[in-house]
Write an enzyme that holds these catalytic residues in place. Structure first.
Site, PDB file in Angstrom:
ATOM      1  N   ASP A 176     -10.282  14.527   9.273  1.00 52.58           N
ATOM      2  CA  ASP A 176     -11.571  14.748   8.625  1.00 52.58           C
ATOM      3  C   ASP A 176     -11.390  15.799   7.541  1.00 52.58           C
ATOM      4  O   ASP A 176     -10.899  16.900   7.810  1.00 52.58           O
ATOM      5  CB  ASP A 176     -12.607  15.224   9.657  1.00 52.58           C
ATOM      6  CG  ASP A 176     -13.934  15.590   9.025  1.00 52.58           C
ATOM      7  OD1 ASP A 176     -14.330  14.931   8.046  1.00 52.58           O
ATOM      8  OD2 ASP A 176     -14.580  16.533   9.512  1.00 52.58           O
ATOM      9  N   ASP A 217     -13.694  17.796   5.011  1.00 53.45           N
ATOM     10  CA  ASP A 217     -15.093  18.107   4.744  1.00 53.45           C
ATOM     11  C   ASP A 217     -15.153  19.241   3.734  1.00 53.45           C
ATOM     12  O   ASP A 217     -14.493  20.268   3.913  1.00 53.45           O
ATOM     13  CB  ASP A 217     -15.782  18.514   6.046  1.00 53.45           C
ATOM     14  CG  ASP A 217     -17.285  18.608   5.916  1.00 53.45           C
ATOM     15  OD1 ASP A 217     -17.756  19.303   4.989  1.00 53.45           O
ATOM     16  OD2 ASP A 217     -17.999  18.014   6.738  1.00 53.45           O
ATOM     17  N   ASP A 231      -9.560  19.246   8.939  1.00 52.14           N
ATOM     18  CA  ASP A 231     -10.271  19.931  10.012  1.00 52.14           C
ATOM     19  C   ASP A 231      -9.487  19.735  11.308  1.00 52.14           C
ATOM     20  O   ASP A 231      -9.524  18.673  11.923  1.00 52.14           O
ATOM     21  CB  ASP A 231     -11.688  19.349  10.129  1.00 52.14           C
ATOM     22  CG  ASP A 231     -12.576  20.188  11.032  1.00 52.14           C
ATOM     23  OD1 ASP A 231     -12.044  21.001  11.812  1.00 52.14           O
ATOM     24  OD2 ASP A 231     -13.807  20.035  10.961  1.00 52.14           O
TER      25      ASP A 231
END
Length: 429
Positions: free
Chosen positions: A122, A124, A335
């Site tokens: 991920d 972000d 992440d």
């Protein structure tokens, strides 16, 4: 507060509640958005993830907002069963587990029977280092990090592009799904090691340096270094052909090339200030760094045998500096908790993001550099829609800058839905 881009599956209960980040929406707006999402799903050609019947599913409805309540521990035995549920409920958010289970619909995690999990990354914008930017700038930044991650997955880990699913999250970043039987059984610690490698964490410069004897190979003292004394050993860059070794070789060559393009008083200033080398040595180093053919030897053969005094000291400094800077500049900022969580729920590609109205969209690695979610991920058209703005807000969508103030106005539907999902507007007036 839970990040709605991904939900941890550690809880043992059927649902949980958290405060929604955006402002509240009235019931009329909730019904409008639910109807728009429902219409979208009825027309969508949804692609299910591999082994979707072995996955847990979770849904967040518009109805209780601004409270966010997830209905989870769901499972589906067929696509038609899932499609009927999705179009009937028209949820604000749709998630599925990265894990495969024997009993995905069991109400307790310890009853599900974990069988394996996809490898998930991920990226972000909220988690990236650096100052806050506009939404558009944040998306550009996170795209650049995603391009770096794609390079690691394909070139360092040798995953085929067919096994990698790249998804715009519908919010602030991108998700990478790696479907490969070889990694399905990895535990959390092993997945965190992958993150450490990708992020450039704990790189040790000494690992990449190797001193070898001059056994007749071309090196310092040969015709390539006319007039310079022979040195009995040379240094090479370990692993220069691929991975971090290749990145370091390129960085070292770029460092030397850039230094000799500076004014003489600024050239190799850091080596002078740190007392790594004197003026005479640096003049010889500059001669080496001005030769493109010799610089190419660094990247093509891993050669670091600089024909100068104290070359070992210089090499160690440059490579150490390179590793320290490259670990930040070339590593991808992913992440770690998401990758390490083998029971995570993550957004379903093809669904709509209830915080933006954007499509959670699958794209190819080839499409990524030119992909623009503020245009490409828009799920709704340009029909003018009446809204009541509740607070001033500026945004960029579909190549157009918008600046709205409190009061009644009409906007293209894609912009109206975006503001309603963000809690900045309500439907109608």
């Amino acid at each position: 507060m839970k990040n709605l881009d991904e939900i941890s599956c550690c809880t043992q209960i059927v649902c949980f509640s958290v405060k929604k980040e955006a402002g509240s929406m009235d019931d009329f707006t909730k019904r409008f958005l639910k109807a728009k999402f429902q219409s979208h799903y009825k027309k969508s050609d949804l692609k299910m993830p591999p082994s979707f019947t072995a996955r847990e599913w979770g849904f967040i409805s518009f109805d209780p907002m601004p409270e966010v309540i997830m209905k989870r521990h769901k499972s589906f035995g067929s696509f038609s069963e899932f499609s009927e549920y999705l179009t009937g409920m028209a949820p604000a958010h749709v998630y599925y587990s990265v894990a495969y289970y024997d009993s995905p619909g069991a109400p307790r995690m310890d009853q599900k029977g974990w069988k394996g999990a996809d490898l998930i990354f991920d990226l972000d914008a909220d988690h990236l280092p650096g100052a806050k930017r506009t939404y558009s700038d944040m998306l550009d930044h996170v795209k650049a990090e995603s391009i770096k991650l794609a390079d690691f997955l394909v070139n360092d880990f040798d995953f085929s592009e067919d096994s990698i699913e790249l998804v715009f999250s519908g919010g602030r970043g991108y998700h990478f799904h790696v479907y490969d039987d070889k990694i399905a059984a990895l535990d959390s610690a092993e997945r965190r090691e992958i993150v450490n490698y990708i992020s450039g964490r704990d790189l040790d410069f000494k690992f990449f340096l190797k001193e070898v004897s001059m056994d007749g190979d071309a090196g310092a003292g040969t015709s390539e270094f006319k007039g310079m004394r022979k040195i009995p050993t040379k240094w090479i860059l370990e692993g220069y052909e691929s991975g971090w070794g290749k990145r370091i070789a390129g960085y070292v060559a770029d460092y030397l090339r850039s230094e000799v393009q500076k004014e003489k008083k600024e050239m190799f200033k850091d080596l002078k200030e740190n007392k790594i080398a004197g003026e005479t040595t640096l003049e010889k180093l500059a001669k080496f760094a001005s030769d493109d053919a010799l610089l190419a030897e660094i990247t093509e053969k891993g050669r670091l045998d600089f024909p100068v005094k104290d070359f070992k000291k210089i090499i160690e400094y440059i490579v150490q500096k390179t590793v320290a800077e490259l670990g930040v500049d070339a590593g991808a900022s992913v992440d770690e908790p998401v990758t390490g969580d083998i029971k995570r729920l993550i957004r379903f590609p093809g669904s709509l993001h209830g915080g933006s109205g954007f499509e959670v969209q699958t794209i190819t690695l080839e499409q990524l550099p030119n992909y623009n979610p503020l245009t490409d991920a828009l799920a709704f058209g340009g029909q003018m829609t009446k809204v009541r703005i509740t607070r001033p807000f500026s945004f960029l969508l579909n190549g157009q800058d918008f600046a709205v103030t409190e009061g009644n106005t009409e906007l293209p539907e894609y912009a109206a839905v975006y503001l309603m999902c963000r809690g900045v507007a309500n439907y109608g007036y």
